[in-house]
Design a protein around this motif. Structure first.
Motif, PDB file in Angstrom:
ATOM      1  N   ILE A  10       0.845  -1.200   0.000  1.00 49.01           N
ATOM      2  CA  ILE A  10       0.000   0.000   0.000  1.00 49.01           C
ATOM      3  C   ILE A  10       0.879   1.249   0.000  1.00 49.01           C
ATOM      4  O   ILE A  10       0.670   2.177  -0.743  1.00 49.01           O
ATOM      5  CB  ILE A  10      -0.955  -0.011   1.231  1.00 49.01           C
ATOM      6  CG1 ILE A  10      -2.040  -1.070   1.005  1.00 49.01           C
ATOM      7  CG2 ILE A  10      -1.619   1.358   1.412  1.00 49.01           C
ATOM      8  CD1 ILE A  10      -2.813  -1.435   2.260  1.00 49.01           C
ATOM      9  N   GLY A  11       1.898   1.200   0.786  1.00 52.94           N
ATOM     10  CA  GLY A  11       2.823   2.336   0.798  1.00 52.94           C
ATOM     11  C   GLY A  11       3.640   2.404  -0.470  1.00 52.94           C
ATOM     12  O   GLY A  11       3.932   3.477  -0.961  1.00 52.94           O
ATOM     13  N   VAL A  12       3.925   1.280  -1.037  1.00 49.36           N
ATOM     14  CA  VAL A  12       4.788   1.239  -2.219  1.00 49.36           C
ATOM     15  C   VAL A  12       4.148   1.952  -3.406  1.00 49.36           C
ATOM     16  O   VAL A  12       4.812   2.650  -4.156  1.00 49.36           O
ATOM     17  CB  VAL A  12       5.117  -0.236  -2.567  1.00 49.36           C
ATOM     18  CG1 VAL A  12       5.708  -0.355  -3.966  1.00 49.36           C
ATOM     19  CG2 VAL A  12       6.093  -0.780  -1.547  1.00 49.36           C
ATOM     20  N   ASP A  13       2.845   1.793  -3.580  1.00 49.02           N
ATOM     21  CA  ASP A  13       2.213   2.405  -4.774  1.00 49.02           C
ATOM     22  C   ASP A  13       2.364   3.926  -4.748  1.00 49.02           C
ATOM     23  O   ASP A  13       2.589   4.564  -5.777  1.00 49.02           O
ATOM     24  CB  ASP A  13       0.749   1.969  -4.916  1.00 49.02           C
ATOM     25  CG  ASP A  13      -0.167   2.564  -3.885  1.00 49.02           C
ATOM     26  OD1 ASP A  13      -0.675   1.821  -3.043  1.00 49.02           O
ATOM     27  OD2 ASP A  13      -0.387   3.791  -3.929  1.00 49.02           O
ATOM     28  N   THR A  14       2.266   4.492  -3.544  1.00 46.16           N
ATOM     29  CA  THR A  14       2.448   5.948  -3.444  1.00 46.16           C
ATOM     30  C   THR A  14       3.895   6.313  -3.758  1.00 46.16           C
ATOM     31  O   THR A  14       4.165   7.279  -4.481  1.00 46.16           O
ATOM     32  CB  THR A  14       2.085   6.422  -2.018  1.00 46.16           C
ATOM     33  OG1 THR A  14       0.842   5.840  -1.668  1.00 46.16           O
ATOM     34  CG2 THR A  14       1.987   7.922  -1.947  1.00 46.16           C
ATOM     35  N   GLN A  92      -2.201   8.093 -13.827  1.00 48.34           N
ATOM     36  CA  GLN A  92      -1.858   6.760 -13.304  1.00 48.34           C
ATOM     37  C   GLN A  92      -2.668   6.443 -12.050  1.00 48.34           C
ATOM     38  O   GLN A  92      -3.192   5.344 -11.893  1.00 48.34           O
ATOM     39  CB  GLN A  92      -0.356   6.721 -13.011  1.00 48.34           C
ATOM     40  CG  GLN A  92       0.147   5.409 -12.464  1.00 48.34           C
ATOM     41  CD  GLN A  92       0.169   5.378 -10.931  1.00 48.34           C
ATOM     42  OE1 GLN A  92       0.404   6.413 -10.296  1.00 48.34           O
ATOM     43  NE2 GLN A  92      -0.097   4.216 -10.331  1.00 48.34           N
ATOM     44  N   ARG A  93      -2.810   7.424 -11.173  1.00 48.87           N
ATOM     45  CA  ARG A  93      -3.516   7.179  -9.912  1.00 48.87           C
ATOM     46  C   ARG A  93      -5.001   6.871 -10.161  1.00 48.87           C
ATOM     47  O   ARG A  93      -5.610   6.076  -9.448  1.00 48.87           O
ATOM     48  CB  ARG A  93      -3.412   8.386  -8.976  1.00 48.87           C
ATOM     49  CG  ARG A  93      -2.019   8.726  -8.502  1.00 48.87           C
ATOM     50  CD  ARG A  93      -1.347   7.660  -7.695  1.00 48.87           C
ATOM     51  NE  ARG A  93      -1.967   7.363  -6.416  1.00 48.87           N
ATOM     52  CZ  ARG A  93      -1.469   6.502  -5.533  1.00 48.87           C
ATOM     53  NH1 ARG A  93      -0.354   5.841  -5.813  1.00 48.87           N
ATOM     54  NH2 ARG A  93      -2.074   6.271  -4.391  1.00 48.87           N
ATOM     55  N   MET A 109       0.093  -3.295  -9.889  1.00 50.03           N
ATOM     56  CA  MET A 109       0.084  -1.827  -9.973  1.00 50.03           C
ATOM     57  C   MET A 109       1.012  -1.208 -11.045  1.00 50.03           C
ATOM     58  O   MET A 109       0.623  -0.248 -11.707  1.00 50.03           O
ATOM     59  CB  MET A 109       0.404  -1.287  -8.576  1.00 50.03           C
ATOM     60  CG  MET A 109       0.585   0.177  -8.435  1.00 50.03           C
ATOM     61  SD  MET A 109       2.303   0.625  -8.495  1.00 50.03           S
ATOM     62  CE  MET A 109       2.922  -0.117  -7.002  1.00 50.03           C
ATOM     63  N   PRO A 110       2.221  -1.724 -11.263  1.00 52.14           N
ATOM     64  CA  PRO A 110       3.094  -1.067 -12.266  1.00 52.14           C
ATOM     65  C   PRO A 110       2.454  -0.928 -13.644  1.00 52.14           C
ATOM     66  O   PRO A 110       2.753   0.019 -14.374  1.00 52.14           O
ATOM     67  CB  PRO A 110       4.324  -1.974 -12.309  1.00 52.14           C
ATOM     68  CG  PRO A 110       4.376  -2.585 -10.957  1.00 52.14           C
ATOM     69  CD  PRO A 110       2.939  -2.816 -10.563  1.00 52.14           C
ATOM     70  N   ILE A 111       1.551  -1.849 -13.986  1.00 55.80           N
ATOM     71  CA  ILE A 111       0.912  -1.779 -15.313  1.00 55.80           C
ATOM     72  C   ILE A 111       0.104  -0.477 -15.460  1.00 55.80           C
ATOM     73  O   ILE A 111      -0.047   0.045 -16.567  1.00 55.80           O
ATOM     74  CB  ILE A 111      -0.030  -3.001 -15.525  1.00 55.80           C
ATOM     75  CG1 ILE A 111       0.746  -4.300 -15.374  1.00 55.80           C
ATOM     76  CG2 ILE A 111      -0.721  -2.948 -16.875  1.00 55.80           C
ATOM     77  CD1 ILE A 111       1.757  -4.588 -16.451  1.00 55.80           C
ATOM     78  N   THR A 112      -0.392   0.020 -14.341  1.00 55.67           N
ATOM     79  CA  THR A 112      -1.221   1.237 -14.425  1.00 55.67           C
ATOM     80  C   THR A 112      -0.407   2.458 -14.866  1.00 55.67           C
ATOM     81  O   THR A 112      -0.973   3.500 -15.164  1.00 55.67           O
ATOM     82  CB  THR A 112      -1.891   1.550 -13.071  1.00 55.67           C
ATOM     83  OG1 THR A 112      -0.867   1.786 -12.103  1.00 55.67           O
ATOM     84  CG2 THR A 112      -2.795   0.417 -12.626  1.00 55.67           C
ATOM     85  N   PHE A 113       0.907   2.325 -14.890  1.00 54.38           N
ATOM     86  CA  PHE A 113       1.751   3.440 -15.333  1.00 54.38           C
ATOM     87  C   PHE A 113       1.830   3.538 -16.865  1.00 54.38           C
ATOM     88  O   PHE A 113       2.258   4.553 -17.398  1.00 54.38           O
ATOM     89  CB  PHE A 113       3.181   3.281 -14.787  1.00 54.38           C
ATOM     90  CG  PHE A 113       3.314   3.679 -13.340  1.00 54.38           C
ATOM     91  CD1 PHE A 113       3.622   4.990 -13.001  1.00 54.38           C
ATOM     92  CD2 PHE A 113       3.126   2.766 -12.330  1.00 54.38           C
ATOM     93  CE1 PHE A 113       3.743   5.367 -11.673  1.00 54.38           C
ATOM     94  CE2 PHE A 113       3.254   3.124 -10.995  1.00 54.38           C
ATOM     95  CZ  PHE A 113       3.568   4.438 -10.662  1.00 54.38           C
TER      96      PHE A 113
END
Lengths: 592, 490
Positions: A10-14, A92-93, A109-113
C-alpha cells in the motif's frame, strides 16, 4: 504471509507514483524545459468570458481550454514540469484507483503506469498539446466515477449523464467510456438481464447519435472534428494512431488486470511487482530515449534566450557546444551582434552562409518567429511586425500567440501607433504573466518622452526606415544596406551587412561596403573584418603599407603569413581547421 | 443558516441593482462628455440595438439619463459600461422617430458630481434592413487563420456564422455578395485546395463552380449582382501583394493585369466586350440599379510593380443590354480621378439610381491599406462629386454598401486603432449628404472591440436572414470535380 505483504505494498504504490512524478519533473524541468517555453509562446490564454466561450462551444473544447490554462504556466518551465508530472501521476492514480475498485491486487500496480509513460513520450514532441492529456484524465476520472456509483438505476442514469458531459468536455473519447460501462456491466456476469441489454443498446445509440447531433448544432466543422473533438496534435488534420491506443489502454488495463488476476494465481507477489517494475522502468527509459529530440531542445533554447534577450547565455551555450542548426546559428549571430562581437567572433563558430544571419521566410509558426527577432533588433520594424503577425496566423489550431502579441505591441509602440499598441497591451493585461509588463508599457506610451528615452524602443525608433521601399525576401542585403544608410549609427545593421558579404564570400562587395564603417568610429576594426581586409589587400596589392599598419593588428598579419604558408603547402582541411578554424580565411577556403 | 445568508445576499444584490445615488450639487461642465464609442450627434435607425457606451476615463460612478418627447426615460448608473435595457430602449426609439433622444451624462469624482452638456442621438424615420453581413478576418499579410462570414441583426446583438473556414481545413472564405441586399441571390468564394465559387438564386440550388477559364486572366472575383438576378459582374485579376518598410504603410496590393467580365447565371457563360478586355486595367464592376449600365474602375497600363505608385484608376461606365447580354460600343468616364492625382475604388451605386459612392485614394486599387482612403459621393444627376465629410476620418474608410432604400450606408473604417476595421453605419439624406456615422453597437463595445482580433470586412446589408445548407456546401467543396464557368466567344 499475505497479511504482512499488503500493508507494505500500500505504501509502495504511493512511493512508485512519487518516483515516477519526480522523474517526469526532472526530465521536463531540467532536460526538456525549452520545449515547455516553446509551447507557452504559441497560445494566448485570456482570463475573459469570451475566450472561454470560444472553446466550450464545441465538443472537446473544455479539454483544450484547460490545456491552455495550464500551458500558460509553462512561462516558467519548472512550473510547467511540475504540472506535467502531476498530470501524468494523476492519470496513473486514477487508473490505479479503478483497478483497486475492481478488487485487483496491488502487485499488478506497475501496469497502471503504462498510459502515463506513453503520454510522457508523446509530450516529447512539441506538437502534442496538453489538452489531449487532460482529455485522457477526464476519461479515467469519469470511468472511476461511474464505477464508484452505486449499482442500479442511479448508476445507469449517471452513466448516460457522464457520457454526455464527457463528450462535450473531452470529445470522441466518450466512446471509450461507453466501452468501459459495457465492460463493467457484462464482465464476470454469467447471466445478462433484459434491462442491461436495453441499457447497452441505449448507450450505443447515444454514442452513435451524439456527434451527429453536435454537428447539427455547431455546423461549422467537418464531421471528423465531432468524432475527435480535442486538439491532441497541433496540426488538427493529423490524428496519430497512438492516441486511441493510449485511450484504449486506460479502459482496458483495469479489465485486463481483473482478468489476469482471476486466471493467474500469484504466489510471489513481491517478485511479480519487482519484475513489472523493472520492465516498466526499461519501457519508460526506452520510450523517452527514443522520443526525446535534444537537437530541437537546443534550437528552442537558443530561440528562447534571444526572445528573452539573454545574449550572454546564448554565447555561453555556443561555447559549450557549437550550434549547427540554421535557427540556432541565426540566434547566436544575433547575440554576437547585440554584444558587439559579430565581427570579432562569428567565424569561431560554424557558419552556414547568409541564411545563418537571417533565415528565409516560411509559412509556418517557427522560423518567422526567430527571423522576426533578427529584423526587430536590426531596426526593420515593419518586417518584424509582419513576421510576428504571420507567426501567429500560421498556428494551425487557430490559436493566437502571446509572443507575437507582445511583439506587435512593441513594434506599434516604436512606430508610434499607440492606439493599436494599446489594443494589444490591453489583451496582455488579461494574461497571467504579461500583465505587469503590459500595464507598465501602457503607462510609458502615455508619455512620448518616455518612449523616446526607452533604451530599446527609443533606439529602434531612430534606427527604423524613414524612406519607404518595398520589402524583398530575395534582396535582404540591399535592404540591410538601405537600413544602414538610413541611420549610419546602426552598428548591428552594418555588421550584418558586411558579415553577409563575408558569408557569401563576396569580397568585392565587402570592400565596397566596408568604408561605410567610418560613421561608426571603430577604435579597433573587428578581427574578422581585419582578416578580410588584409586578405583582399594582400591578394590584390591595392593598398598602402600605412593602411595595413593602421588598420590591421600585428598578430593578424603574422597569422595570415602562417596561414598562407600552410595553405600553399598542405591545404589539408583538418590541419587548417585545427590551426585556423577560427578565422575568416578558413571559412573562405574550406567551408562550402 | 445558509438559507438565511442566501436571502440576505439576494436582497443586497437587488437593493444594489435598484438603488441609484442622487446626482446632487452637481457642477456643470461646459463641454460634451468624452465617451467611447463616440455616439454624440449620430443619426440612428429606429430599430437599432442599444447604443451602450462608457466614459473614456475612469470615474467612481457615471450617471446616464436618456429621454425624449415620450414617457420613456432610461436612467443608469455604473462604474463601467452600463447596459441599456433593450425593451426600454426600443420604446424610447419608437417614441422619438423623426426626433432626437437627449442624453445627459454626469460623473462622480472625488465625491463631486460633474454634469456635462447634454448631447442628442437623432432617430431617423428612414427604415433600415434587418441585418448586416460581413467577413471577420485577422488583418494579416499572407497567412490566414480562422475566419468566417457572419450575419448580425441590427435590432439586437445576435451574431450568427454563415460560413466559417473551420469547415474545410486551410480554406479562406471571401467576397460574399447579395442582389441589392436580397440574400436569396448569393455568391461567395472559398479559396484553398478545395476552393470554389458558390452561386445561388431562388430558382437555382446553391452550386460550387470553378470560375477560371482558358479565356480569363484568373478566377472571378469582386462580384456584383445584376438587378434582374440573371447576371453577376466579376473582375479577373492577376493580383500580387508586397510589403512596405516604413511605419505608416504596411501592405500594397496591386494587379499586373485585370479585366471585367459578366457571368450569365442562367446559361453558365462568361460574357465580355473587347472594350473591357484591353491592356488597360479594368476592375471593381457594379451594375446600375436599372441594369443598363456597368460601372467599373479603369487605369491605363503600367509596368507593375515598378510603377505601383503611378497607377490611378478612373470611374468609368459602359452600356449593358440585359435582354441580349451585349455591351455598348464606347466607355464613358464618369469621374476622372487622375485629374486630381487620385484613384477610385469600389464604385457602389445607390439603389435609387441617384448616386455612386466610391473610395478615393492616392494611387492603386486596394484602398483598405491606404490611410488616406476616404468615401466620396458622385451625384449622377449633376455629375458633381464630393467627399462625405460627415463620415470620413483621418484613417482608412473603405468598403461600403447601401441599404435597400438607399438611405443608409455601412462602411468599414480603421479610425478606431488604425488597423482593425470596424463597421460604421451612416444615414444618407436625399441630397447625398451623410450624417455622423455610428459604430455598430455591442453589449460592451469598448471591451468587445478591444479584445476582437478580427477586422470587419465587406459589410453588406441584408434584408432577410442568410440561410446556407452547410452540409451541402461541405459536400460540394470536397468534390474533386466542380462544374466550370464557360466563356462565350464573340
Amino acid at each position: 504471509m499475505k497479511q504482512n505483504l499488503f500493508p507494505k505494498i500500500i505504501g509502495v504504490d504511493t512511493v512508485f507514483s512519487l518516483v515516477f512524478g519526480v522523474a517526469a519533473f526532472i526530465f521536463f524541468g531540467f532536460y526538456y524545459s525549452f520545449h515547455l517555453n516553446y509551447q507557452e509562446q504559441y497560445q494566448l490564454f485570456l482570463f475573459t468570458p469570451r475566450y472561454l466561450l470560444d472553446f466550450v462551444d464545441h465538443p472537446g473544447g473544455l479539454s483544450d481550454y484547460l490545456g491552455n490554462f495550464f500551458t500558460q504556466f509553462y512561462f516558467y518551465s519548472r512550473n510547467g514540469a511540475l504540472i506535467l508530472a502531476a498530470m501524468l501521476v494523476l492519470l496513473q492514480r486514477l487508473i490505479l484507483a479503478t483497478t483497486i475498485k475492481l478488487g485487483i491486487p496491488k502487485h499488478w500496480m506497475p501496469i497502471t503506469f503504462l498510459p502515463s509513460i506513453l503520454y510522457w513520450s508523446l509530450l516529447c514532441d512539441e506538437n502534442y498539446m496538453l489538452g489531449g492529456l487532460i482529455a485522457m484524465i477526464l476519461l479515467a476520472l469519469f470511468s472511476l466515477i461511474y464505477l464508484k456509483t452505486k449499482r442500479g438505476t442511479g448508476q445507469m442514469i449517471t452513466g448516460i449523464l457522464l457520457l454526455i458531459i464527457l463528450y462535450w468536455s473531452a470529445g470522441g473519447l466518450f466512446v471509450l467510456l461507453t466501452l468501459f460501462i459495457l465492460f463493467t456491466k457484462f464482465t464476470g456476469k454469467s447471466k445478462i438481464g433484459k434491462n442491461d441489454l436495453f441499457y447497452a443498446i441505449a448507450l450505443m445509440l447515444i454514442t452513435l447519435i451524439l456527434p451527429h447531433l453536435a454537428k447539427m448544432v455547431v455546423l461549422q466543422y467537418p464531421m471528423q472534428k465531432f468524432w475527435i473533438g480535442v486538439n491532441y496534435f497541433r496540426f488538427p488534420e493529423n490524428y496519430p494512431i497512438v492516441l486511441p491506443v493510449i485511450a484504449l489502454l486506460i479502459i482496458l488495463i483495469p479489465f485486463a488486470l481483473w482478468f489476469l488476476s482471476k486466471i493467474l494465481t500469484i504466489k510471489k507477489a513481491g517478485l511479480l511487482l519487482s519484475i513489472l517494475t523493472l520492465l516498466l522502468s526499461a519501457v519508460t527509459f526506452g520510450f523517452i530515449y527514443n522520443s526525446a529530440d535534444f537537437e530541437k531542445e537546443e534550437m528552442m533554447a537558443y530561440d528562447f534566450q534571444i526572445r528573452m534577450r539573454r545574449w550572454d547565455r546564448v554565447i555561453t551555450m555556443a561555447d559549450k557546444k557549437e550550434p549547427t542548426n540554421p535557427i540556432s546559428i541565426a540566434c547566436l549571430n544575433l547575440a554576437l551582434a547585440e554584444t558587439g562581437q559579430l565581427g570579432e567572433k562569428m567565424f569561431e563558430y560554424y557558419q552556414n552562409g547568409i541564411g545563418g544571419l537571417i533565415p528565409d521566410f516560411t509559412s509556418n509558426a517557427t522560423i518567422p518567429a526567430t527571423a522576426g527577432e533578427v529584423y526587430y533588433h536590426l531596426g526593420l520594424i515593419n518586417t518584424a511586425q509582419r513576421f510576428a503577425f504571420e507567426t501567429m496566423e500560421a498556428l494551425p489550431e487557430y490559436q493566437k500567440s502571446v509572443r507575437s502579441i507582445k511583439r506587435l505591441a512593441e513594434t506599434n509602440i516604436i512606430n508610434g501607433e499607440y492606439a493599436l499598441a494599446a489594443k494589444y497591451l490591453h489583451l496582455l493585461q488579461k494574461t497571467l504573466y504579461y500583465r505587469k509588463w503590459a500595464s507598465n508599457s501602457l503607462e510609458i506610451i502615455k508619455d512620448e518622452k518616455r518612449v523616446e528615452q526607452h533604451i530599446e524602443w527609443g533606439w529602434l525608433r531612430k534606427a527604423r526606415i524613414q524612406k519607404d521601399f518595398l520589402f524583398s525576401e530575395q534582396e535582404k542585403l540591399n535592404m540591410i544596406g538601405l537600413l544602414f544608410m538610413n541611420n549610419n549609427r546602426n552598428m548591428i545593421a552594418f555588421e550584418y551587412l558586411v558579415s553577409a558579404t563575408l558569408l557569401d564570400k563576396n569580397l568585392q562587395l565587402f570592400m565596397r561596403y566596408f568604408p561605410l564603417s567610418s560613421s561608426l568610429n571603430y577604435k579597433v576594426i573587428p578581427k574578422h573584418f581585419q582578416e578580410a581586409l588584409l586578405y583582399v589587400w594582400e591578394t590584390t596589392n591595392e593598398h598602402t603599407e600605412e593602411e595595413i599598419t593602421s588598420s590591421i593588428s600585428n598578430s593578424i598579419r603574422t597569422r595570415l603569413k602562417k596561414y598562407n604558408n600552410q595553405y600553399d603547402n598542405t591545404r589539408n582541411a583538418a590541419i587548417m581547421k585545427k590551426n585556423f578554424g577560427d578565422t575568416y580565411w578558413y571559412y573562405l577556403h574550406f567551408r562550402n | 443558516m445558509r438559507l438565511y445568508l442566501s436571502y440576505i445576499f439576494l436582497l443586497l444584490v437587488l437593493f444594489s441593482c435598484s438603488s441609484k445615488e442622487e446626482v446632487s450639487n452637481s457642477q456643470q461642465v461646459s463641454s460634451l462628455p468624452d465617451i467611447q464609442p463616440d455616439y454624440i450627434g449620430v443619426t440612428v435607425p429606429s430599430v437599432i440595438a442599444p447604443l451602450n457606451f462608457s466614459m473614456a476615463d475612469n470615474f467612481e460612478l457615471t450617471d446616464f439619463v436618456f429621454s425624449g418627447k415620450g414617457n420613456t426615460t432610461i436612467h443608469l448608473q455604473s462604474s463601467s459600461t452600463p447596459e441599456i435595457p433593450i425593451n426600454k430602449w426600443k420604446d424610447l426609439l419608437s417614441e422619438n422617430i423623426g426626433d432626437s433622444i437627449k442624453v445627459e451624462v454626469s460623473v462622480k469624482t472625488e465625491n463631486q458630481w460633474l454634469s456635462y452638456l447634454p448631447f442628442f442621438i437623432h432617430v431617423s424615420a428612414d427604415p433600415i434592413d434587418e441585418s448586416i453581413c460581413y467577413r471577420l478576418i485577422a488583418p494579416g499579410y499572407e497567412v490566414y487563420s480562422k475566419m468566417g462570414i457572419y450575419q448580425r441583426t441590427l435590432a439586437d446583438f445576435k451574431q450568427d456564422a454563415i460560413l466559417e473556414n473551420t469547415l474545410v481545413s486551410g480554406s479562406c472564405v471571401n467576397c460574399h455578395s447579395f442582389k441589392q441586399t436580397d440574400p436569396s441571390y448569393l455568391t461567395f468564394h472559398v479559396r484553398g485546395d478545395h476552393g470554389a465559387t458558390f452561386v445561388a438564386t431562388p430558382d437555382k440550388e446553391i452550386t460550387a463552380y470553378s470560375t477560371k477559364t482558358d479565356s480569363t486572366l484568373s478566377p472571378s472575383v469582386y462580384p456584383y449582382w445584376h438587378p434582374s438576378g440573371d447576371y453577376i459582374a466579376y473582375s479577373n485579376n492577376m493580383t500580387r501583394q508586397t510589403f512596405h518598410t516604413r511605419e505608416s504603410e504596411r501592405i500594397e496590393v496591386f494587379d499586373f493585369k485585370s479585366d471585367v467580365t459578366v457571368y450569365n447565371v442562367k446559361t453558365n457563360e462568361i460574357i465580355t466586350s473587347p472594350l473591357l478586355k484591353t491592356e488597360n486595367f479594368e476592375t471593381f464592376p457594379s451594375f446600375s440599379p436599372d441594369g443598363k449600365r456597368l460601372y467599373f474602375t479603369c487605369a491605363g497600363p503600367k509596368n507593375m510593380p515598378a510603377e505601383f505608385r503611378d497607377i490611378q484608376y478612373n470611374l468609368c461606365a459602359i452600356d449593358f443590354d440585359p435582354a441580349t447580354g451585349s455591351f455598348g460600343n464606347h466607355i464613358d468616364t464618369l469621374f476622372y480621378a487622375e485629374g486630381m492625382n487620385k484613384s477610385v475604388t469600389f464604385p457602389r451605386p445607390s439603389y435609387d439610381g441617384r448616386f455612386i459612392m466610391f473610395t478615393l485614394i492616392d494611387f492603386g486599387q486596394f484602398s483598405i491599406w491606404h490611410k488616406e482612403a476616404d468615401l466620396w459621393m458622385l451625384d449622377l444627376a449633376t455629375g458633381e462629386a464630393k467627399p462625405l465629410d460627415g463620415i470620413n476620418s483621418n484613417d482608412t474608410e473603405s468598403y461600403h454598401s447601401w441599404s435597400s432604400n438607399s438611405r443608409w450606408t455601412v462602411f468599414s473604417s480603421r479610425r478606431g486603432d488604425g488597423l482593425y476595421t470596424r463597421p460604421y453605419i451612416a444615414h444618407i439624406n436625399e441630397n447625398g449628404e451623410a450624417d455622423k456615422a455610428f459604430l455598430l453597437p455591442q453589449k460592451d463595445p469598448v471591451n468587445f472591440y478591444k479584445e476582437l482580433l478580427f477586422s470587419y470586412n465587406i459589410p453588406e446589408f441584408s434584408n432577410a436572414p442568410v440561410k446556407l445548407n452547410i452540409p451541402e456546401i461541405e459536400e460540394q467543396l470536397m468534390q474533386e470535380e466542380k462544374p466550370s464557368f464557360s466563356f462565350k466567344s464573340n
